[in-house]
Design a protein around this motif. Sequence first.
Motif, PDB file in Angstrom:
ATOM      1  N   MET A   1       0.846  -1.206   0.000  1.00  0.00           N
ATOM      2  CA  MET A   1       0.000   0.000   0.000  1.00  0.00           C
ATOM      3  C   MET A   1       0.874   1.245   0.000  1.00  0.00           C
ATOM      4  SD  MET A   1      -2.957   1.130   2.732  1.00  0.00           S
ATOM      5  CE  MET A   1      -4.014  -0.231   2.265  1.00  0.00           C
ATOM      6  N   LEU A   2       0.421   2.270  -0.683  1.00  0.00           N
ATOM      7  CA  LEU A   2       1.150   3.531  -0.743  1.00  0.00           C
ATOM      8  C   LEU A   2       1.281   4.161   0.638  1.00  0.00           C
ATOM      9  CD1 LEU A   2      -0.508   5.118  -3.896  1.00  0.00           C
ATOM     10  CD2 LEU A   2       1.858   4.353  -3.731  1.00  0.00           C
ATOM     11  N   ASP A   3       2.414   4.812   0.877  1.00  0.00           N
ATOM     12  CA  ASP A   3       2.629   5.553   2.112  1.00  0.00           C
ATOM     13  C   ASP A   3       2.264   7.015   1.846  1.00  0.00           C
ATOM     14  OD1 ASP A   3       3.367   6.429   4.585  1.00  0.00           O
ATOM     15  OD2 ASP A   3       5.525   6.354   4.201  1.00  0.00           O
ATOM     16  N   LEU A   4       1.087   7.448   2.319  1.00  0.00           N
ATOM     17  CA  LEU A   4       0.584   8.791   2.033  1.00  0.00           C
ATOM     18  C   LEU A   4       0.574   9.643   3.292  1.00  0.00           C
ATOM     19  CD1 LEU A   4      -2.442   8.009  -0.323  1.00  0.00           C
ATOM     20  CD2 LEU A   4      -0.062   8.477  -0.944  1.00  0.00           C
ATOM     21  N   ASP A   5       0.923  10.920   3.118  1.00  0.00           N
ATOM     22  CA  ASP A   5       0.929  11.877   4.230  1.00  0.00           C
ATOM     23  C   ASP A   5      -0.362  12.676   4.306  1.00  0.00           C
ATOM     24  OD1 ASP A   5       3.836  11.633   5.144  1.00  0.00           O
ATOM     25  OD2 ASP A   5       4.092  12.095   3.010  1.00  0.00           O
ATOM     26  N   PHE A   6      -1.094  12.775   3.207  1.00  0.00           N
ATOM     27  CA  PHE A   6      -2.310  13.597   3.202  1.00  0.00           C
ATOM     28  C   PHE A   6      -3.260  13.113   2.117  1.00  0.00           C
ATOM     29  CE2 PHE A   6       0.574  15.674   0.200  1.00  0.00           C
ATOM     30  CZ  PHE A   6      -0.253  15.940  -0.881  1.00  0.00           C
ATOM     31  N   GLU A  39      -7.784   9.738  -6.797  1.00  0.00           N
ATOM     32  CA  GLU A  39      -7.600   9.856  -8.243  1.00  0.00           C
ATOM     33  C   GLU A  39      -6.179  10.173  -8.664  1.00  0.00           C
ATOM     34  OE1 GLU A  39      -9.422  13.116 -10.927  1.00  0.00           O
ATOM     35  OE2 GLU A  39     -10.719  11.375 -11.114  1.00  0.00           O
ATOM     36  N   LYS A  40      -5.500  11.062  -7.951  1.00  0.00           N
ATOM     37  CA  LYS A  40      -4.171  11.500  -8.377  1.00  0.00           C
ATOM     38  C   LYS A  40      -3.201  11.454  -7.203  1.00  0.00           C
ATOM     39  CE  LYS A  40      -6.214  14.880 -11.575  1.00  0.00           C
ATOM     40  NZ  LYS A  40      -6.360  16.325 -11.868  1.00  0.00           N
ATOM     41  N   LEU A  41      -1.951  11.112  -7.493  1.00  0.00           N
ATOM     42  CA  LEU A  41      -0.903  11.218  -6.494  1.00  0.00           C
ATOM     43  C   LEU A  41      -0.226  12.579  -6.611  1.00  0.00           C
ATOM     44  CD1 LEU A  41       0.844   7.723  -6.546  1.00  0.00           C
ATOM     45  CD2 LEU A  41      -0.750   8.634  -4.854  1.00  0.00           C
ATOM     46  N   ILE A  42       0.054  13.192  -5.479  1.00  0.00           N
ATOM     47  CA  ILE A  42       0.683  14.514  -5.432  1.00  0.00           C
ATOM     48  C   ILE A  42       1.978  14.369  -4.647  1.00  0.00           C
ATOM     49  CG2 ILE A  42       0.405  16.927  -4.776  1.00  0.00           C
ATOM     50  CD1 ILE A  42      -2.667  16.252  -4.556  1.00  0.00           C
ATOM     51  N   GLY A  52      -2.683  12.144  -1.882  1.00  0.00           N
ATOM     52  CA  GLY A  52      -3.585  11.826  -2.968  1.00  0.00           C
ATOM     53  C   GLY A  52      -4.759  12.780  -3.018  1.00  0.00           C
ATOM     54  N   ASN A  53      -5.350  12.862  -4.188  1.00  0.00           N
ATOM     55  CA  ASN A  53      -6.516  13.713  -4.415  1.00  0.00           C
ATOM     56  C   ASN A  53      -7.771  12.850  -4.443  1.00  0.00           C
ATOM     57  OD1 ASN A  53      -7.740  15.607  -7.283  1.00  0.00           O
ATOM     58  ND2 ASN A  53      -8.279  15.795  -5.146  1.00  0.00           N
ATOM     59  N   ILE A  54      -8.669  13.062  -3.466  1.00  0.00           N
ATOM     60  CA  ILE A  54      -9.964  12.391  -3.467  1.00  0.00           C
ATOM     61  C   ILE A  54     -10.931  13.301  -4.204  1.00  0.00           C
ATOM     62  CG2 ILE A  54     -11.853  11.484  -2.069  1.00  0.00           C
ATOM     63  CD1 ILE A  54      -9.865  10.901   0.125  1.00  0.00           C
ATOM     64  N   PHE A  55     -11.281  12.908  -5.400  1.00  0.00           N
ATOM     65  CA  PHE A  55     -12.047  13.778  -6.291  1.00  0.00           C
ATOM     66  C   PHE A  55     -13.485  13.297  -6.394  1.00  0.00           C
ATOM     67  CE2 PHE A  55     -13.450  14.901 -10.657  1.00  0.00           C
ATOM     68  CZ  PHE A  55     -13.384  16.276 -10.529  1.00  0.00           C
ATOM     69  N   LEU A  56     -14.431  14.229  -6.196  1.00  0.00           N
ATOM     70  CA  LEU A  56     -15.843  13.930  -6.364  1.00  0.00           C
ATOM     71  C   LEU A  56     -16.285  14.502  -7.711  1.00  0.00           C
ATOM     72  CD1 LEU A  56     -18.492  12.836  -5.136  1.00  0.00           C
ATOM     73  CD2 LEU A  56     -18.895  15.138  -4.227  1.00  0.00           C
ATOM     74  N   LEU A 237       1.035  20.578 -12.345  1.00  0.00           N
ATOM     75  CA  LEU A 237       1.367  19.405 -13.147  1.00  0.00           C
ATOM     76  C   LEU A 237       0.307  18.319 -13.018  1.00  0.00           C
ATOM     77  CD1 LEU A 237       5.222  19.129 -12.490  1.00  0.00           C
ATOM     78  CD2 LEU A 237       4.087  19.815 -14.624  1.00  0.00           C
ATOM     79  N   ARG A 238      -0.442  18.357 -11.928  1.00  0.00           N
ATOM     80  CA  ARG A 238      -1.534  17.413 -11.722  1.00  0.00           C
ATOM     81  C   ARG A 238      -2.874  18.013 -12.142  1.00  0.00           C
ATOM     82  NH1 ARG A 238       1.762  14.266 -11.894  1.00  0.00           N
ATOM     83  NH2 ARG A 238       2.512  12.760 -10.351  1.00  0.00           N
ATOM     84  N   GLU A 239      -2.801  19.155 -12.852  1.00  0.00           N
ATOM     85  CA  GLU A 239      -3.988  19.862 -13.343  1.00  0.00           C
ATOM     86  C   GLU A 239      -4.930  20.212 -12.195  1.00  0.00           C
ATOM     87  OE1 GLU A 239      -5.581  17.255 -16.321  1.00  0.00           O
ATOM     88  OE2 GLU A 239      -4.219  18.015 -17.865  1.00  0.00           O
ATOM     89  N   MET A 240      -4.346  20.670 -11.100  1.00  0.00           N
ATOM     90  CA  MET A 240      -5.111  21.066  -9.921  1.00  0.00           C
ATOM     91  C   MET A 240      -4.985  22.559  -9.686  1.00  0.00           C
ATOM     92  SD  MET A 240      -4.188  17.930  -7.320  1.00  0.00           S
ATOM     93  CE  MET A 240      -5.246  18.612  -6.019  1.00  0.00           C
ATOM     94  N   ASP A 241      -5.952  23.107  -8.975  1.00  0.00           N
ATOM     95  CA  ASP A 241      -5.936  24.510  -8.579  1.00  0.00           C
ATOM     96  C   ASP A 241      -4.695  24.784  -7.731  1.00  0.00           C
ATOM     97  OD1 ASP A 241      -7.092  27.164  -7.969  1.00  0.00           O
ATOM     98  OD2 ASP A 241      -7.309  26.324  -5.961  1.00  0.00           O
ATOM     99  N   THR A 242      -4.048  25.916  -7.946  1.00  0.00           N
ATOM    100  CA  THR A 242      -2.804  26.224  -7.240  1.00  0.00           C
ATOM    101  C   THR A 242      -2.967  27.295  -6.165  1.00  0.00           C
ATOM    102  OG1 THR A 242      -2.167  27.893  -8.892  1.00  0.00           O
ATOM    103  CG2 THR A 242      -1.442  25.623  -9.273  1.00  0.00           C
ATOM    104  N   SER A 243      -4.195  27.728  -5.903  1.00  0.00           N
ATOM    105  CA  SER A 243      -4.425  28.811  -4.954  1.00  0.00           C
ATOM    106  C   SER A 243      -4.448  28.295  -3.517  1.00  0.00           C
ATOM    107  CB  SER A 243      -5.745  29.514  -5.264  1.00  0.00           C
ATOM    108  OG  SER A 243      -6.831  28.662  -4.932  1.00  0.00           O
ATOM    109  N   MET A 244      -4.657  29.201  -2.567  1.00  0.00           N
ATOM    110  CA  MET A 244      -4.776  28.834  -1.164  1.00  0.00           C
ATOM    111  C   MET A 244      -5.974  27.922  -0.915  1.00  0.00           C
ATOM    112  SD  MET A 244      -2.538  29.769   1.086  1.00  0.00           S
ATOM    113  CE  MET A 244      -0.945  30.554   0.816  1.00  0.00           C
ATOM    114  N   ASN A 245      -6.935  27.925  -1.823  1.00  0.00           N
ATOM    115  CA  ASN A 245      -8.059  26.991  -1.690  1.00  0.00           C
ATOM    116  C   ASN A 245      -7.574  25.562  -1.559  1.00  0.00           C
ATOM    117  OD1 ASN A 245     -10.318  28.795  -1.977  1.00  0.00           O
ATOM    118  ND2 ASN A 245      -9.798  29.004  -4.119  1.00  0.00           N
ATOM    119  N   THR A 246      -6.518  25.246  -2.294  1.00  0.00           N
ATOM    120  CA  THR A 246      -5.948  23.903  -2.300  1.00  0.00           C
ATOM    121  C   THR A 246      -4.713  23.805  -1.426  1.00  0.00           C
ATOM    122  OG1 THR A 246      -6.763  23.527  -4.548  1.00  0.00           O
ATOM    123  CG2 THR A 246      -4.968  22.119  -3.792  1.00  0.00           C
ATOM    124  N   MET A 247      -3.808  24.774  -1.582  1.00  0.00           N
ATOM    125  CA  MET A 247      -2.511  24.708  -0.914  1.00  0.00           C
ATOM    126  C   MET A 247      -2.623  24.686   0.607  1.00  0.00           C
ATOM    127  SD  MET A 247       0.824  24.893  -1.964  1.00  0.00           S
ATOM    128  CE  MET A 247       0.862  25.957  -3.407  1.00  0.00           C
TER     129      MET A 247
END
Length: 303
Positions: A1-6, A39-42, A52-56, A237-247
């Motif tokens: 299993m992947l070792d994920l921090d968030f 869906e995506k690894l970051i 990882g990104n849990i995308f709805l 690079l993961r086609e995700m939002d780069t603002s404080m909303n995500t960061m």
Amino acid sequence: MLDLDFAFFNMMTTNKQGLVYRKFFLDRLAPVLFSPRLEKLINFNGLGLQGGNIFLPLGQGNWDLLAPGMKRLILEKSITILEQYQIPALAVDRRLKNEFFSLFNNFPLVFGDNFIKALASVLVKEFISRRAVKKIIVAGEIPEMPGLLEDFRQYGIPVSIQNNHPSAYEIMAYHLLYEKGVAVSTSYINPMEWEKGDLVVLFEAEGLALTSPPSFILDLTYDGNHLAPELANTLKLREMDTSMNTMAPILESCLWAKAGFTDTIEEQNNAVAALAGPKNMWVEFNQIGEDIGLWDFFLDKDI
């Protein structure tokens, strides 16, 4: 299993259209067709952090049509993913904060407020060490502001709180003065009066329209996206939002993990309690961020 921090939860920025996306069908099909998934690894390689990104695959309008019980089921499935990877809390897009905080306050959810306060403390310290500042203006609103204002006391510079509801902060300002010795003024937000030598720490402020005030502005609003280009590029690079909303939610959840909620699923209960306090957890995050080299990504040496 992947070792994920968030793990970071978000939805589409546009709504799905068509018959199947009407309320009658959504309430019946959402658990099957639109279940959250990893869906995506970051990879923030410079920090040694991976998540990882849990995308709805629904938009805000689609989400609004769902019954409260269905919304809760979707979040429960997201928390199940956390348990699988032993992640202490779910980072959530800040644009969902108001609704999620009221509906799911017993879930270990992170929206990034503590991270933003820790970052504000770091950036103000860096700026004041390099520039002459005559006033610190805290514009907009952030939860549990008094601790941050007390932190600014160390610089011996006047502090002004400016927002759309200054009367709500008068009692706080009074207590800061007579209990902590922190002199703070309150007023309506007014960028036209900001002057050269002012350092504006800008949080969320409804209806605020900035022109080009002569003061220096640290933009920590939801849409602020220029403070850490290298980390932002990882998201891009993961086609995700780069603002404080995500960061902010992602990095705060990493700091929670570094604070010690990582070993067992039983610690989920501890994490839920901790996310409600202590009030100045951002102070500990300040130190943890320094220990792991996080703040180096935000400190522009030409500031």
